[in-house]
Design a protein around this motif. Sequence first.
Motif: not given
Length: 264
Positions: A159-160, A206, A156
């Motif tokens: 935030t995500n 990501n 992580g």
Amino acid sequence: MKTLLTTMSALALGALTANAVTLASYDSGVAAQAGAAGAADPTSQGWSAVIGTNTYLVGQDTGNGGWNLSDGTNSGVVYYEHSLDAAATTEMANGWTLDFTVASDNDLFDTGGGSLDNWVTSSRQQANVWIENSTAGYFYLLTITHDPADGSVSIGDGTNTFLVGTDLVSQQVGDGAPAMNFIDFTLTYDAGTGTATLTDSEGGNNAIASAGTGSSDRLIFGTTSSGSLGSTTWNSVTLDSVPEPSSALLTGLGGLALILRRRK
């Protein structure tokens, strides 16, 4: 024509990478696999240790390919920090890449009478990689979390949270040597766009959010929280700058364009 273009492209890529500078690194000196013993102490490679009083184990992981950090049944911060001086922050102005290889252990210990106790719960199976730059103003804090229940590993950015994969957590009984499942991560910062991307050896790719504005210049690996370590084994951590394209490269590309026009 195709051969010429391939050759020029290779030269261009070589020019882009030839002047990259390693700004901070930890190399365990052993293979990222079970059976590899004798990992180097990060403090011997320019890292400062911050070790809490309740840590269980900090040192060579017994035959497991790296440097182990565990907080045992209690919680205590344990991490290694490397300062980034003015020269390093200047080198980072065009971008950088952070590569790290880490494995997570699900530790079981004999509590007496042959009964095994898993002292690490899923909520505490965490580790951090943290990079901060005051000049550019970014602060990236990545948290690696693994769940002993299904062997899943996630990462992580505050935030995500992204799932890296399942069945990746090694099970270690006492101080034995499990089959370690190391994961390679690469965090790339693009100075032109001010964005960062994380890729991993399990196929993840990501966009990573900054955790805030940097007020210092440093790189950290381990954990910065007193309640969230568990057990991790670090094989390597490397921060490299991304160099500015050289004048020779630009000249070479210009020459390539001229040749292509003439051939047309």
